[in-house]
Write a protein that holds these residues in place. Structure first.
Motif, mmCIF file in Angstrom:
data_model
loop_
_atom_site.group_PDB
_atom_site.id
_atom_site.type_symbol
_atom_site.label_atom_id
_atom_site.label_comp_id
_atom_site.label_asym_id
_atom_site.label_seq_id
_atom_site.Cartn_x
_atom_site.Cartn_y
_atom_site.Cartn_z
ATOM 1 N N LEU A 15 0.870 -1.224 -0.117
ATOM 2 C CA LEU A 15 0.119 -0.046 0.042
ATOM 3 C C LEU A 15 0.687 1.170 -0.159
ATOM 4 C CD1 LEU A 15 -2.821 1.498 0.303
ATOM 5 C CD2 LEU A 15 -2.521 1.204 2.756
ATOM 6 N N LYS B 236 -1.906 0.919 6.351
ATOM 7 C CA LYS B 236 -3.351 0.461 5.873
ATOM 8 C C LYS B 236 -3.824 2.164 5.570
ATOM 9 C CE LYS B 236 -5.120 0.397 10.486
ATOM 10 N NZ LYS B 236 -4.678 -0.282 11.848
ATOM 11 N N PHE B 237 -4.833 1.873 4.762
ATOM 12 C CA PHE B 237 -5.528 3.258 4.107
ATOM 13 C C PHE B 237 -5.782 4.305 5.280
ATOM 14 C CE2 PHE B 237 -8.369 6.007 1.828
ATOM 15 C CZ PHE B 237 -7.636 6.059 0.531
#
Lengths: 383, 313
Positions: free
Chosen positions: A262, A347-348
């Motif tokens: 990511l 993570k986003f």
């Protein structure tokens, strides 16, 4: 479409020079990626000096001092003649020479602690001062233990233990340079490559179409001003995208564990915005500059200024407050800030404000410069 | 009756203090080769630029195919072919690629464009050079390429702004023949030049402009009738005195006589056998003479007489 096709034909003819520029700047950037990360890792490594010691004392304290110096420095024999000794110091083959006279331990234990040691070094040299401070520091600590009533052995042991302690150094923002992934450096240098190569590769092609005679001839045609410009911008985007994809492919080959995550994807988007900024800068300069040579000069000045002031070549942590104020007006600063923050994303939801700010500011710069370029183009078209 | 293709009315264009076009009026009709003749700096290129909407003008109007031309009049522009004074081609593209590019700005159909490009190549005689880059072409070939780029899309109106500047005589003749061919194929041509021989050779109607103003307009015959000179007689003469020159000026139909560098030039208007009268006078006065020739008036004489200066100042 005709403009686009001609654009691509001209690009094709300029491919050899584009490849040369590209290879040079990628080479420079990859070399700097390696060098940059290495130098940051070694920032707090202790300096090792070359020290020669003549020890005429056979006491325990002089032995302890020599042992201590041997831990952190390269201790060698003293040269045989005075000339050799002076040559060694002059040529920096030796940083420091220490003479321990006979009876040093006895005198030290008796409280005569000043002036018994003699040394030679390059006057006012930092290495000499550093060695002085180490010798003085060790003896001073040893003296404190002796004065406190510890035995000679205990004092030596305690002093040695004290000097074995080391301190973990960390940046104020919590980062440790040694822990930075190499891919972060790779991403960090991308704007420099984009700005340098896009100005040099796409700028000359745009200049061809903006040449006074060609421009006048195009204006006589039935293809509108907007259509011609859109195709020119379209052609530039295609070339820039090809460069972007190539660099991402290299990145994936070199650092798949980072880029195929990511944080890698977010970093790639950050780099994409930087690519758009480089394109806008190129479009703007192509309107202002009239000759290819001038464009080369502009490319160098622009890429180096943005790289240095934006924190690409020099870590932002060492910038003074005033320099940082200036840097904040430079899009590469926001790129680098976002790039550093992206390194911590797993993570986003961890895409923090500095990252969004970086994206937004780069995007605004790209749109603003492109608009300015279009405006100048329009004014020139009406001249 | 032929339709006007270009109508210029009261056109004024100023560059700060300089008046480049001073109330210029012109009408170019369908099927004409219209010559715009004037010395360097007379306003020819400025006038052409206004017709092409490359320049904004201060006053007046320009209509092409019956409509006011604007920078975005693309429906009008698609019927105009332009050959600008400066060769406007891509140095980075070959001869064929250049013609294809400019033709493609007007013709979208690939097959038709290919046909047009090949015809243009043949028309200007660049068949052997299609793969050459412009820097490998001579000045004449480069001008021909410039023309091919301007006319490949078969426009109804072709504007050629000094297309033969710095061109060798062979290429110049080829270009002039080409212009006549284009006209024969139905194109209206506006041709600007400061070479009066070219204008005389190809143009059906001519306007002479100077300092941004039209000073004369008509066919070449009409223009020549505007001036007094009908015949110019040149005689190689040795030792002509001032008195004799004055007496020559008194002869019938002679309105001017100049003597310099052993050459006597006598300007006559009307009358017959003027040369006989002049030679008879020289014989009677025992003035020795050599080579004798006569000249009909040229556009240069027209220009000289109207403006008082040579065309190529």
């Amino acid at each position: 479409m005709q403009v686009f096709k001609a654009y691509m034909k001209i690009v094709k003819k300029k491919i050899p020079s584009i490849i040369v520029y590209f290879a040079i700047f990628i080479g420079i950037s990859i070399a700097m990626t390696q060098a940059g990360s290495e130098s940051e890792r070694k920032d707090f490594a202790q300096t090792e000096l070359k020290i020669a010691i003549e020890n005429l004392d056979d006491g325990e304290l002089s032995k302890a001092l020599v042992d201590y110096l041997q831990v952190n420095h390269e201790v060698t024999e003293i040269p045989e003649t005075e000339d050799e000794l002076l040559d060694a110091i002059f040529c920096r083959k030796l940083d420091y020479v220490l003479y321990i006279p006979a009876g040093f331990t006895e005198k030290f234990l008796a409280g005569e602690r000043e002036g018994s040691l003699r040394d030679r070094k390059v006057p006012q040299s930092s290495s000499g001062m550093f060695a002085d401070s180490q010798v003085e520091g060790f003896l001073s600590t040893l003296g404190v233990y002796l004065d406190a009533g510890f035995s000679v052995d205990e004092s030596i042991k305690n002093t040695m233990e004290d000097y074995e302690l080391s301190v973990e150094v960390a940046f104020l923002n919590g980062e440790n340079a040694a822990e930075k992934h190499m891919a972060v450096y790779y991403f960090q240098y991308l704007p420099y490559i984009f700005i340098s190569t896009i100005i040099l590769a796409i700028g000359p092609v745009l200049l061809v179409f903006l040449r006074r005679d060609i421009n006048a001839r195009n204006k006589c045609s039935s293809v509108s001003f907007q259509t011609r410009n859109l195709w020119l911008i379209g052609g530039s985007i295609v070339v820039a995208l090809a460069e972007y994809l190539f660099l991402m492919a290299i990145g994936i080959c070199m650092y798949p564990d980072y880029i195929l995550t990511l944080k890698g994807a977010v970093g790639a988007f950050n780099a994409f915005l930087s690519l758009l900024f480089a394109l806008s800068v190129t479009f703007l300069f192509a309107q202002i500059v009239k000759k290819e040579n001038a464009l080369n000069m502009v490319s160098n000045v622009c890429s180096l200024t943005l790289a240095f002031l934006g924190g690409i070549f020099v870590p932002l942590d060492i910038f003074g407050e005033n320099v940082l104020k200036v840097s904040k007006f430079i899009p590469t600063y926001w790129y680098v800030t976002a790039n550093d923050a992206i390194a911590h994303v797993t993570k986003f939801s961890e895409i923090t404000d500095p990252i969004w700010h970086g994206f937004a500011i780069q995007g605004i710069y790209a749109v603003a410069l492109l608009t300015l370029g279009m405006l100048i183009n329009r004014i020139r078209a009406r001249e | 009756m032929t339709q006007p293709v270009v109508v210029i009315e009261n056109l004024v264009k100023r560059y700060k203090e300089l008046v480049a076009l001073d109330h210029l009026n012109l009408q170019i009709n369908e099927g004409e080769i219209f010559g715009l003749l004037g010395p360097n700096g007379s306003g020819k290129t400025t006038a052409i630029s206004c017709v092409l909407a490359l320049l904004n003008f201060d006053k007046g109007s320009v209509k092409v195919f019956g409509k006011e031309i604007q920078p975005d009049s693309y429906d009008i522009k698609k019927n105009i072919g332009v050959v600008l004074q400066n060769v406007a081609v891509f140095r980075e593209l070959t001869v064929y690629e250049n013609i294809d590019y400019f033709c493609g700005l007007y013709i979208k159909d690939k097959r038709l464009r290919k046909q047009y490009v090949n015809e243009a190549v043949e028309f200007v005689g660049l068949g052997e050079y299609v793969k050459f880059y412009p820097k490998k072409l001579s000045g004449g070939l480069l001008r021909r390429l410039n023309i091919a780029c301007g006319i490949a899309h078969k426009p109804k109106l072709i504007i050629l702004d000094e297309p033969t500047v710095a061109v060798d005589p062979q290429s110049r003749n080829r270009i002039l023949e080409g212009i006549e061919d284009l006209n024969a194929q139905g194109a209206t041509v506006i041709y600007t030049s400061h070479y009066m021989e070219e204008v005389e050779q190809v143009c059906s109607r001519i306007a002479i402009i100077d300092k941004g103003r039209k000073i004369a307009e008509g066919t070449k015959e009409e223009l020549k009738k505007m001036i007094k000179t009908d015949e110019k007689i040149h005689i190689e003469v040795v030792g002509l005195s001032e008195t004799q020159l004055s007496q020559l000026r008194q002869l019938p139909h002679v309105y001017r006589a100049d003597y310099a560098a052993n050459e006597l030039t006598v300007y006559c208007n009307g009358g017959k056998h003027n040369i006989v009268h002049i030679l008879k006078y020289l014989q009677e006065n025992e003035v020795s003479f050599g080579r004798v020739y006569t000249q009909l008036p040229t556009l240069n004489d027209v220009f000289l007489e109207i403006t008082g200066k040579e065309l190529r100042d």
